[in-house]
Scaffold this motif. Structure first.
Motif, PDB file in Angstrom:
ATOM      1  N   VAL A   1      -3.499   7.796  -9.645  1.00  0.00           N
ATOM      2  CA  VAL A   1      -2.688   7.673  -8.441  1.00  0.00           C
ATOM      3  C   VAL A   1      -2.655   6.190  -8.096  1.00  0.00           C
ATOM      4  CG1 VAL A   1      -2.510   8.250  -5.998  1.00  0.00           C
ATOM      5  CG2 VAL A   1      -3.312   9.964  -7.629  1.00  0.00           C
TER       6      VAL A   1
ATOM      7  N   LYS B   1       0.854  -1.181   0.000  1.00  0.00           N
ATOM      8  CA  LYS B   1       0.000   0.000   0.000  1.00  0.00           C
ATOM      9  C   LYS B   1       0.893   1.235   0.000  1.00  0.00           C
ATOM     10  CE  LYS B   1      -3.975   1.961   2.298  1.00  0.00           C
ATOM     11  NZ  LYS B   1      -5.009   1.754   3.292  1.00  0.00           N
ATOM     12  N   MET B   2       0.583   2.189  -0.864  1.00  0.00           N
ATOM     13  CA  MET B   2       1.385   3.400  -0.984  1.00  0.00           C
ATOM     14  C   MET B   2       1.047   4.375   0.140  1.00  0.00           C
ATOM     15  SD  MET B   2       3.150   2.830  -3.587  1.00  0.00           S
ATOM     16  CE  MET B   2       3.114   1.253  -4.367  1.00  0.00           C
ATOM     17  N   ASP B   3       2.071   4.874   0.820  1.00  0.00           N
ATOM     18  CA  ASP B   3       1.873   5.864   1.873  1.00  0.00           C
ATOM     19  C   ASP B   3       1.756   7.274   1.308  1.00  0.00           C
ATOM     20  OD1 ASP B   3       1.930   3.981   3.907  1.00  0.00           O
ATOM     21  OD2 ASP B   3       4.099   4.131   4.157  1.00  0.00           O
ATOM     22  N   HIS B   4       2.347   7.507   0.151  1.00  0.00           N
ATOM     23  CA  HIS B   4       2.319   8.822  -0.494  1.00  0.00           C
ATOM     24  C   HIS B   4       1.632   8.695  -1.847  1.00  0.00           C
ATOM     25  CE1 HIS B   4       5.066  10.293   2.548  1.00  0.00           C
ATOM     26  NE2 HIS B   4       5.825   9.232   2.326  1.00  0.00           N
ATOM     27  N   ARG B   5       1.114   9.799  -2.343  1.00  0.00           N
ATOM     28  CA  ARG B   5       0.466   9.797  -3.653  1.00  0.00           C
ATOM     29  C   ARG B   5       1.518   9.540  -4.734  1.00  0.00           C
ATOM     30  NH1 ARG B   5      -4.695  11.508  -3.815  1.00  0.00           N
ATOM     31  NH2 ARG B   5      -4.566  12.198  -5.972  1.00  0.00           N
ATOM     32  N   GLN B   6       1.424   8.411  -5.388  1.00  0.00           N
ATOM     33  CA  GLN B   6       2.358   8.024  -6.442  1.00  0.00           C
ATOM     34  C   GLN B   6       1.666   8.208  -7.792  1.00  0.00           C
ATOM     35  OE1 GLN B   6       5.599   7.017  -6.194  1.00  0.00           O
ATOM     36  NE2 GLN B   6       5.565   7.118  -8.411  1.00  0.00           N
TER      37      GLN B   6
END
Length: 109
Positions: free
Chosen positions: A33, A12-17
């Motif tokens: 995103v 799971k991405m912690d920052h907007r990728q």
């Protein structure tokens, strides 16, 4: 981490990728995103209309130059969220939990 009842390990991405989805013929592109990703697929939040995702295949472009990408197909849509499944080079879907292909050593004479 496994969540949402999925078989494959997902990150799971912690920052907007930011990523892009692009038609295999290059005629459309959607900004997205990346929310989570596994060996077999990903969950994305799409900006704009989702009608173009009904294409049989498209690309998830991970870099601004287009050098990092994955062939995909749509699995599900829920509002602005979409689930995509990666397609291998032989045209088959990647099964969850499948081992990575073994690399063979080239022997020179």
């Amino acid at each position: 981490m496994k969540f949402d009842g999925r078989k494959a390990f997902r990150v799971k991405m912690d920052h907007r990728q930011p990523i892009n989805l692009m038609g295999s013929d290059g005629t459309w592109r959607r900004r997205c995103v990346l929310l989570d990703v596994s060996q077999s697929g990903a969950k994305v939040e799409v900006e704009g209309t989702l009608d173009v995702l009904q294409a049989k295949e498209f690309f998830m472009v991970l870099s601004s130059t287009g050098l990092a990408y994955r062939r995909c197909e749509l699995v599900w849509i829920d509002g602005t969220m979409a689930g995509i499944q990666f397609i291998t080079t032989d045209g088959k879907k990647k099964p969850a939990g499948a081992p990575a292909p073994a690399q063979t050593a080239v022997q020179g004479k």
